[in-house]
Design an enzyme around this catalytic site. Structure first.
Site, PDB file in Angstrom:
ATOM      1  N   GLY A   7       6.470  -8.284   8.585  1.00 48.30           N
ATOM      2  CA  GLY A   7       5.079  -8.644   8.563  1.00 48.30           C
ATOM      3  C   GLY A   7       4.579  -9.452   7.334  1.00 48.30           C
ATOM      4  O   GLY A   7       4.692  -8.478   6.047  1.00 48.30           O
ATOM      5  N   ALA A   8       4.201 -10.441   7.263  1.00 51.23           N
ATOM      6  CA  ALA A   8       3.836 -11.192   6.320  1.00 51.23           C
ATOM      7  C   ALA A   8       2.095 -11.036   6.085  1.00 51.23           C
ATOM      8  O   ALA A   8       1.500 -12.274   5.984  1.00 51.23           O
ATOM      9  CB  ALA A   8       4.128 -12.586   6.176  1.00 51.23           C
ATOM     10  N   GLY A   9       1.548  -9.953   6.552  1.00 48.62           N
ATOM     11  CA  GLY A   9      -0.027  -9.821   6.295  1.00 48.62           C
ATOM     12  C   GLY A   9      -0.222  -9.656   4.854  1.00 48.62           C
ATOM     13  O   GLY A   9       0.577  -9.766   4.138  1.00 48.62           O
ATOM     14  N   ALA A  10      -1.444  -8.994   4.547  1.00 50.90           N
ATOM     15  CA  ALA A  10      -1.726  -8.719   3.376  1.00 50.90           C
ATOM     16  C   ALA A  10      -0.944  -7.785   2.651  1.00 50.90           C
ATOM     17  O   ALA A  10      -0.440  -8.152   1.564  1.00 50.90           O
ATOM     18  CB  ALA A  10      -3.288  -8.326   3.409  1.00 50.90           C
ATOM     19  N   LYS A 208      -6.391   9.168   4.110  1.00 53.55           N
ATOM     20  CA  LYS A 208      -6.614   7.649   4.153  1.00 53.55           C
ATOM     21  C   LYS A 208      -7.280   7.304   5.574  1.00 53.55           C
ATOM     22  O   LYS A 208      -8.348   6.576   5.413  1.00 53.55           O
ATOM     23  CB  LYS A 208      -5.011   7.180   4.472  1.00 53.55           C
ATOM     24  CG  LYS A 208      -5.179   5.761   4.777  1.00 53.55           C
ATOM     25  CD  LYS A 208      -5.898   4.603   3.791  1.00 53.55           C
ATOM     26  CE  LYS A 208      -5.828   3.153   4.209  1.00 53.55           C
ATOM     27  NZ  LYS A 208      -4.495   2.938   4.626  1.00 53.55           N
ATOM     28  N   GLU A 289      -7.605  -2.635  15.255  1.00 52.19           N
ATOM     29  CA  GLU A 289      -7.015  -1.192  15.406  1.00 52.19           C
ATOM     30  C   GLU A 289      -7.701  -0.238  15.745  1.00 52.19           C
ATOM     31  O   GLU A 289      -7.594   1.040  15.333  1.00 52.19           O
ATOM     32  CB  GLU A 289      -6.369  -1.168  13.938  1.00 52.19           C
ATOM     33  CG  GLU A 289      -5.423  -2.019  13.462  1.00 52.19           C
ATOM     34  CD  GLU A 289      -4.846  -1.631  12.052  1.00 52.19           C
ATOM     35  OE1 GLU A 289      -3.483  -1.401  11.941  1.00 52.19           O
ATOM     36  OE2 GLU A 289      -5.717  -1.872  11.258  1.00 52.19           O
TER      37      GLU A 289
END
Length: 333
Positions: A7-10, A208, A289
């Protein structure tokens, strides 16, 4: 240590950029525009001190070329995990540990827990039970991330603040994952992150989740940043009510919080004018989400026979908001 980040998200780009500066052998599994951008120019990161840093991790869309890894970080949205299973199977050997970096209640949460969880998968986050059946829980290390990072286009991120990570084995029955927690914490320290191990990763998940659950949905409903939501009396009150309902559910599941709701809100307020990940997704027309962040808590409350009226109200409003957005986008297409 061989590491792949899916995954190349933030968050995925942040890990790829920072871990690439350590002795670990780091690969980034990406696709589409993100793949091409990182191949072409690497990852450009603006740090909290407004320094511009470039990193050039190995990037590919072919998990087969990488083979089994020591660690695989899952940095995709909770609802996208099923689409990563084929790649994950190619990256996983008998000694691989899988570290999901996801928001909300994770699919592995009921593992080896007493009733009403009792190894019963959560329909809200794993409706087909594909994750439960496919990913060996003995190889999973739980993780929570406390970082404010925004996408600024493919291969470009802004690291706003925070760099804290918490890791813990989800079961005491796996000496290998316990040992790997120590190695991962050390590796993240080498990358300049603040990382620690915990013996109770489920408590860390709830701490969280408190921030995400209390203010991510409100940000998508109002368009306001995190700092504004925490400081405005009205939205702060609504977020606080949501957090109190979630706290009651968690406590019935045996969670003991080491901080108060108001202290957690102040922690969130300290991030300032940051767009939550849910607001970023809403504005980009992406799926939210909601299942992992709100739906899972409502499902847990149902198992416990508890009422969570504020959470149900906000979820209904948010689902309507998303339908209205999607209808407008379809009409404009």
């Amino acid at each position: 240590m061989k590491i792949t980040i899916i995954g190349a998200g933030a968050v995925g780009n942040l890990l790829a950029a920072r871990l690439s500066a350590t002795p670990a052998q780091v690969s980034l599994l990406a696709r589409g525009e993100a793949l091409e951008a990182v191949r072409r120019q690497g990852i450009m990161m603006v740090t909290p001190l407004r320094r511009v840093v470039y990193a050039q991790p190995h990037v590919t869309d072919d998990a087969h070329e990488l083979g089994p890894q020591d660690v695989v970080f899952l940095c995709v949205k909770a609802h996208a995990l099923r689409s990563a299973l084929d790649s994950l199977s190619l990256l996983t050997g008998p000694h691989t540990v899988v570290v999901p970096m996801i928001n909300g209640i994770p699919w592995w949460y009921p593992y080896q827990q007493p009733a009403p969880l009792a190894d019963q998968p959560l329909n809200s986050v794993d409706p087909s039970e594909a994750l439960w059946r496919t990913i060996n829980p003995a190889q999973v290390i739980g993780a929570t991330t406390f970082v404010a990072v925004e996408n600024d286009g493919p291969g470009r991120i802004r690291h706003i603040s925070d760099q804290r990570f918490v890791f813990g084995a989800i079961s005491p029955d796996s000496p290998h994952t316990a040992a790997m927690v120590t190695e991962i914490v050390d590796l993240f320290g080498q990358a300049g992150f603040q990382s620690r191990a915990t013996d109770d990763i489920r408590e860390a998940v709830w701490v969280k989740l408190w921030g995400n659950l209390g203010f991510n949905p409100l940000s998508a409903l109002t368009g306001a940043t995190l700092g504004t939501l925490c400081l405005d009396p009205g939205t702060r009150s609504v977020g606080r009510a949501m957090m109190l309902e979630a706290k009651a559910v968690a406590e019935q599941l045996g969670i003991t919080f080491g901080t108060s709701v108001d202290e957690r809100i102040e922690m969130a307020a300290g991030v300032g004018d940051f767009k939550t990940s849910m607001l970023q997704d809403f504005e980009a027309g992406r799926r939210l989400e909601t299942a992992a962040i709100i739906g899972a808590v409502i499902e847990l409350a149902e198992r416990l026979g508890m009422a969570v009226p504020t959470l149900r109200t906000i979820l209904a409003l948010l689902e309507m908001r998303v339908r209205s957005r999607d209808h407008a986008l379809q009409s404009a297409a």
